[in-house]
Each structure stands twice: as C-alpha cells, then as structure tokens.
Scaffold this motif. Structure first.
Motif, PDB file in Angstrom:
ATOM      1  N   TYR A   1      34.621 -55.774  51.601  1.00 28.14           N
ATOM      2  CA  TYR A   1      36.058 -55.489  51.707  1.00 28.14           C
ATOM      3  C   TYR A   1      36.384 -55.005  53.118  1.00 28.14           C
TER       4      TYR A   1
ATOM      5  N   ALA B   1      36.688 -57.685  55.648  1.00 28.20           N
ATOM      6  CA  ALA B   1      37.918 -58.473  55.564  1.00 28.20           C
ATOM      7  C   ALA B   1      39.155 -57.688  56.007  1.00 28.20           C
ATOM      8  N   TRP B   2      39.180 -56.378  55.752  1.00 22.19           N
ATOM      9  CA  TRP B   2      40.434 -55.641  55.896  1.00 22.19           C
ATOM     10  C   TRP B   2      40.413 -54.464  56.861  1.00 22.19           C
TER      11      TRP B   2
ATOM     12  N   ASP C   1      39.870 -53.679  60.106  1.00 22.09           N
ATOM     13  CA  ASP C   1      40.587 -53.616  61.391  1.00 22.09           C
ATOM     14  C   ASP C   1      42.092 -53.539  61.170  1.00 22.09           C
ATOM     15  N   ASP C   2      42.560 -54.309  60.196  1.00 23.11           N
ATOM     16  CA  ASP C   2      43.997 -54.306  59.917  1.00 23.11           C
ATOM     17  C   ASP C   2      44.433 -52.950  59.342  1.00 23.11           C
TER      18      ASP C   2
END
Lengths: 110, 365
Positions: free
Chosen positions: B19, B22-23, B25-26
C-alpha cells in the motif's frame, strides 16, 4: 455511499484535484463540518479508485514531491447522480411530513 | 526531507508495504500541503503529525490488514483453497454462537425456574427456602446477548451480529479477569486456575474472532438458517434432557459436556458422512472441527484438573472416567479430521498472487 465518499466525488465534479485540494474542497462543500484526515481520505480514495469511480488524471512534481491529480470517471458521475437522487427523494419525503405536521400544529393551535 | 516529513513517513510505516509503495508519496504531499509552515526549517524541526492524523493512519492500517485476512477467508477473488478456509471460519462462528446461545438459554431458563416464573413448574425447595431472586445483573452474566447475536447472524444482519457478539463476550472476559485475580489468592492449585482461564478465553473469543473475520462484506449469507435453528432447538432439548436425567440420579455431569458433546457428535457425523460421500465433500466441516479440537481439549483438560480436586468417592471416579474418556474421544476424532482437512486443502489451488491491499490508481490516459 458514506458521507466522505459523497463529498470526495462532489469535490471532483468539474475539475481534477490533488489530495490536499480534495481535503480543502470537502471542508468548504460541507461548510467546515467534514474535515478529512489524510488516512481517512486515502482509505476512501483507494476504494473509489478500485471501484472505478475515480481515476488518475495526471502526476506532477511539486517541490520535489509527487503530486497526483484525481478526476471523476463517468461511472463515478453516475454513482454520484444516483446517490443525489436517493438523498433528494429521502429529503422530499421528510419535508412533506414536516410540512404536514406543522400545518396540523398550526391548525390545532388556531 | 525535513524532520516533519520523516516523522510522517515513520507513521506511514504502519501501513502494509504494498500500500505504501502505491500511495505513500501522494499521502506525504497531501499531509505537508495541509501544514503551510512545513517549509520553515525551524518549524519542521520540532513539528509532529497531530494525534488525529496519526489515528487516521492507524485506522487505515487496521482496515487494510483486516481486509488482507478477509481476502484469505473467501473474500472477493478468493481461490478455491481460501473459500474452504472462509467456510470453515464461518462454521466456527455459527457453531460457537449456537452453543453459547444454548448455554445462555439454559442459564436463563434455570433463572426463571429458581424464581418460580415458569408456569406449571414449581421452583426447587431450596430456592423457596432461601428466597432466591435473580435480576438484570444475573441475566447479563448469563450471557443472554449470545442469543440475539446468533439470531441476527442467521437473519443476515452481519454487522448487528458482530456488534452483539463483541458485547456478549464482555461478561465472559470479565469473569476471566476475575479468575486472574483469584490466581493471587490461589485457593485451588495454580495449574487449575491457569487451565480454566485459558479454556474460558479460548471458548469465548474463538467464536467472536470467527464472526468478525469470517462474515466480511463479500461473505455469503448463512446457508440453511432453518437448519441452524433446528440444531439450536435440538441441542437445547438434548442438553436439558441430559441435565434432567442427571438431576434425577443419572450419570453425573461436568460443566464442559455442553461443549464437548456437540463437538463429538458433529465430528462423528462429519466423519460418517465422509465415509459415505466422495472425498471432495465436507472439507470445511472437517477443517472447522480440527481447528476447534484444541479448544475442546483445553476445556476438557480443565475439567480433569478440577475433578481431581473433588473428595475421593464414586462421583469423583465416575466424573474422572467420563472426562478422560472424552479426552480420548477428542484425540481419536481429531486425527482423521485433520487428515481430511489437510488433504482436501492440498487438492485445491492456493491463493492467487492477487494483491491483498488496494493498488495505486492506474496510469493517467
């Protein structure tokens, strides 16, 4: 549809938005009532992406950090429209009942 | 990377690795964008993510990990092997709630009898002599909440059943805590207390964990709810019959028979059914019973240790013989059950390499 999901989809209507933009937009749309924390936002966002209601619009590098912009998909717009219709119908029913109650109270007290 | 970003990334380590890939940095960008002063090095040196922000990440981490467990219990896209695991865990949940509900019904019926509230059935002499009175507190400790939890599960109210099961386990765990405090006084030997505590915790929490993990949003509704209701009625009548017979001079009974008797009956039916049918049928039952076998052994071992404290006599000898016979019976059925369960699992393809956590958004078009 949960309230955060409803507001996130609403925030994306019209223009793509990045994570913090969604947080700020949701706060404004809800008149300060819904203040999404980052963990909450992504907990909802990942499901909306998995269900195809939200998609990735573009990625940018801002101050050396990755920033993603999300957009509402057609499927997402349909889901939001269906939810709006449902909530509107619910609100109409409640409003009619309340109007009837107030009319009856006004008639009784007259 | 400033200290505030480092601290936030440290919090994000609570999330599963896939997870984060995938997420993360954002999420970091979103978090830092919400802290305008984060560009100030002095501020960033001392600032920390707020507790509500940390709590939101913790909640997300818990949800993702629960989802990962549930995906291996018959969730969306589950493999045939995972479907068997899911069915077995749901059977443990149903069987656990069934037996707890029957025990609670018996406790409530007993209370009503002592209070003289069952029409046509006089209360026992000692209850009349001592003016027995039971109230809401006794009803609460009787575990009656298991009954609506069981019914809600059968009717398909998954969330309600899960909430009620969590509430139902509270008096049992409070009782376990009371047992821990009794350990300090230690009137019975510590081994008996520890064994009793372990059995009590296992018996009560196993079904609650199974209800929470097995009945996820992708789980099928309970198949044949009428069958489960019939099992409830039959088990209630059967146990009541055995208790009445024992009360009127039949074989003495220990407390654990209410769990071990249904377990052994189900095991015999499962093994008998397997002998008649093809090898591919009934693996969830075999797996569920094989998982429950250690819980039954813990319960029965406690009974043996407790019986050992009784004064020497015919009753003690009979109870001890019965308890040991049940241990032997549990061991005898567990071997074939475990063999069936393992063999049927091996014959099914394992979990696919699908990600257990949501992947990131697909690339922009």
């Amino acid at each position: 549809m949960t309230e955060p999901a409803f507001f996130i989809l609403t925030a994306l209507v019209g223009a793509p938005c990045h994570g913090y933009g969604i947080v700020a937009e949701v706060r404004e749309l809800s008149q300060g009532r819904v203040h999404l924390k980052v963990g909450t936002l992504y907990g909802v966002l990942d499901r909306l992406v998995a269900d195809g209601l939200v998609g990735l619009d573009r990625e940018e590098i801002q101050q050396g950090r990755l920033r993603r912009y999300y957009r509402l998909t057609e499927q997402g717009a349909d889901a939001l429209a269906a939810e709006v219709a449902r909530q509107t119908a619910n609100a109409d029913v409640a409003s009619r009942r309340l109007r009837a109650l107030r009319a009856a109270s006004a008639g009784g007290s007259a | 990377m400033n200290m505030l970003e480092q601290r936030y990334r440290a919090v994000l380590r609570l999330l599963p690795r896939a997870y984060r890939q995938a997420w993360e940095d954002d999420m970091v960008d979103t978090f830092l964008s919400g802290v305008p002063e984060s560009d100030d090095p002095e501020f960033a040196e001392i600032a920390r993510p707020s507790w509500p922000e940390i709590a939101s990440v913790v909640a997300l981490a818990v949800r993702l990990r629960l989802d990962a467990v549930r995906s291996h219990l018959g969730g969306a896209g589950a493999s045939p092997r995972d479907l068997v695991w899911g069915d077995a865990v749901r059977l443990i949940a149903l069987a656990g709630l069934l037996v707890h509900s029957v025990a609670a019904t018996l406790a409530v019926a007993n209370m009503l009898w002592l209070n003289g509230r069952i029409p046509g059935l006089a209360p026992p002499d000692f209850a009349v002599a001592f003016g027995f009175h039971t109230g809401w507190r006794d009803l609460w400790t009787s575990g009656f909440v298991w009954i609506p939890a069981f019914v809600a599960l059968l009717l398909g109210y998954r969330r309600v059943a899960q909430g009620l099961a969590v509430v139902a386990v509270v008096p049992a765990l409070l009782n376990a805590v009371a047992n821990v405090s009794a350990l300090i006084d230690s009137s019975p030997p510590v081994a008996v207390q520890v064994s009793g505590l372990a059995a009590e915790v296992l018996l009560n929490t196993a079904s609650v964990f199974a209800v929470l993990a097995g009945f996820h949003r992708d789980a099928p509704l309970v198949r044949r709810p009428a069958w489960w209701l019939a099992a409830y009625a039959a088990l209630f009548a059967g146990i009541l019959g055995v208790e009445v017979t024992s009360f009127h001079g039949g074989l003495p009974l220990d407390d654990s028979f209410i769990y071990t008797l249904p377990f052994l009956t189900a095991a015999v039916v499962c093994l008998g059914g397997h002998a008649r049918r093809s090898a591919s049928e009934g693996p969830p039952w075999a797996l569920a019973l094989a998982i429950l076998a250690p819980v039954m052994l813990a319960t029965q071992t406690t009974t043996v240790l407790e019986n050992d404290l009784l004064p020497l006599g015919t009753t003690r000898s009979t109870l001890m013989a019965l308890a040991l016979a049940k241990i032997v019976a549990i061991l005898l059925v567990t071997g074939p059950l475990a063999f069936l369960a393992v063999r049927s699992l091996r014959r099914r393809p394992p979990a696919p390499a699908a990600p257990a956590v949501p992947s990131g958004p697909p690339a922009a078009r």
